[in-house]
Design an enzyme around this catalytic site. Structure first.
Site, PDB file in Angstrom:
ATOM      1  N   ASP A  53      49.941   2.153   8.352  1.00  0.00           N
ATOM      2  CA  ASP A  53      50.918   3.167   8.841  1.00  0.00           C
ATOM      3  C   ASP A  53      52.140   2.798   9.544  1.00  0.00           C
ATOM      4  O   ASP A  53      52.248   3.170  10.616  1.00  0.00           O
ATOM      5  CB  ASP A  53      50.177   4.474   9.185  1.00  0.00           C
ATOM      6  CG  ASP A  53      50.981   5.693   9.290  1.00  0.00           C
ATOM      7  OD1 ASP A  53      52.067   5.941   8.924  1.00  0.00           O
ATOM      8  OD2 ASP A  53      50.646   6.644  10.126  1.00  0.00           O
TER       9      ASP A  53
HETATM   10  C1  SPV Z   1      49.495  11.057   9.820  1.00  0.00           C
HETATM   11  O1  SPV Z   1      48.645  11.632   9.371  1.00  0.00           O
HETATM   12  O2  SPV Z   1      50.110   9.920   9.392  1.00  0.00           O
HETATM   13  C2  SPV Z   1      50.144  11.504  11.184  1.00  0.00           C
HETATM   14  C3  SPV Z   1      49.342  11.918  12.156  1.00  0.00           C
HETATM   15  O3  SPV Z   1      51.338  11.233  11.160  1.00  0.00           O
HETATM   16  S1  SPV Z   1      48.992  10.659  13.488  1.00  0.00           S
HETATM   17  O4  SPV Z   1      48.199   9.706  12.686  1.00  0.00           O
HETATM   18  O5  SPV Z   1      48.352  11.640  14.370  1.00  0.00           O
HETATM   19  O6  SPV Z   1      50.336  10.146  13.610  1.00  0.00           O
HETATM   20 MG    MG Z   2      52.095   9.979  10.087  1.00  0.00          MG
END
Ligand code: SPV
Ligand code: MG
Length: 296
Positions: A53
């Site tokens: 991510d």
């Molecule tokens: C996601 O679920 O991608 C988010 C929330 O942005 S967090 O992982 O808490 O950043």
């Molecule tokens: Mg996110």
């Protein structure tokens, strides 16, 4: 098009429980479990591609995942769009595409490119003025009145403090944000309580969302009592399924058989029911097709 179901729920329910999904099936499971809305989350969608991510997927990949979810459920969908995938021109096109796809809201975060997941660190906050302009452009880009833009505040995550979060919240609301998401990685909900108290003192009234990942022992009802309107369970579905699949596959590999895990898996019949297999039309010509009547 967007029909106001998210705005309506925010106005009528004490609080919304929002479940993070990453595909059509998890959207359906979230709806069946009784959640009020879907979070089409970047971490979940990226993980389902087996990539980090970290701004690696394109806007089209995120949007297509949200479109799968749109087709699979009737719940309002809030799409996590990281920092908007680019400058204000990208943000404008993004809003047009998401709104046209029937996505109810986007949540855009005040980080600089390249973004990293908030729990990993290494993020730079965006200049407040630059981000406020993104919000203003996003709001100007929507065609209807119901689409919502949620401004996500990363001040507490970045260590910039509560005053920074508050001043940004006011600026983003001034720029047109329909709601805020205050993100925290504290071990308890103290920061959330502190933010909500100060946000209420501004008298601005925009709903506030939060993501109780690190402060998981607080209930949605308790967060609501602090002033939170939407509780986002961002990553539980992808974490639960990853663990279940890992354990199931390990058992089959170990025993050379799936017998041990048969009772812990969804049955084929349940899966068929979930995905509409029982509604599939047969191969016989015209079977299940309504008869045409009258002149053609
Ligand atoms: C996601 O679920 O991608 C988010 C929330 O942005 S967090 O992982 O808490 O950043
Ligand atoms: Mg996110």
């Amino acid at each position: 098009m967007v029909n106001g179901r998210l705005r309506n729920k925010l106005e009528t329910l004490a609080y919304l429980r929002v479940m993070g999904a990453h595909d059509g099936l998890t959207a359906t499971l979230s709806e069946n479990a009784g959640f009020d809305a879907i979070w089409a989350g970047g971490l979940g969608i990226s993980s389902s591609f087996r990539v980090a991510d970290a701004g690696l997927l394109t806007m089209t990949e995120f949007l297509n995942a949200a479109i799968q979810m749109r087709a699979a459920c009737d719940l309002p969908i809030i799409a996590d769009v990281d920092a908007g995938f680019g400058d204000v021109n990208v943000v404008r096109r993004m809003v047009q595409l998401y709104e046209a796809a029937g996505i109810d809201a986007i949540c855009i975060e005040d980080k600089q490119y390249p973004k990293r997941n908030s729990f990993r660190g290494g993020n730079e906050l965006e200049d407040p003025g630059v981000f406020a302009r993104k919000i203003a452009v996003a709001k100007a880009a929507q065609g209807g009145t119901e689409f919502m833009v949620i401004a996500r505040l990363e001040s507490l995550i970045a260590g910039a403090g509560m005053d920074d979060a508050l001043s940004r919240a006011e600026l983003y609301h001034e720029a047109g944000a329909d709601a805020l998401l205050i993100h925290s990685r504290a071990a308890h909900a103290g920061e959330i309580r502190g933010f909500c108290e100060r946000w209420q003192q501004t008298g601005r009234g925009a709903p506030v969302f939060c993501v109780p990942t690190t402060y998981a022992d607080v209930t949605a009802r308790e967060l609501s009592a602090m002033g939170i309107s939407g509780i986002i369970y961002a990553n539980q579905a992808i974490r639960a399924s990853t663990k279940a699949v890992t354990e199931t596959l390990a058992s089959i590999a170990k025993h050379d058989s799936s017998a041990e895990v048969e009772s812990s898996m969804t049955t084929l019949g349940e899966l068929f029911e979930l995905v509409g297999m029982n509604d599939v039309l047969g191969d016989t010509p015209w079977e299940g097709v309504p008869q045409l009547t009258g002149e053609r």
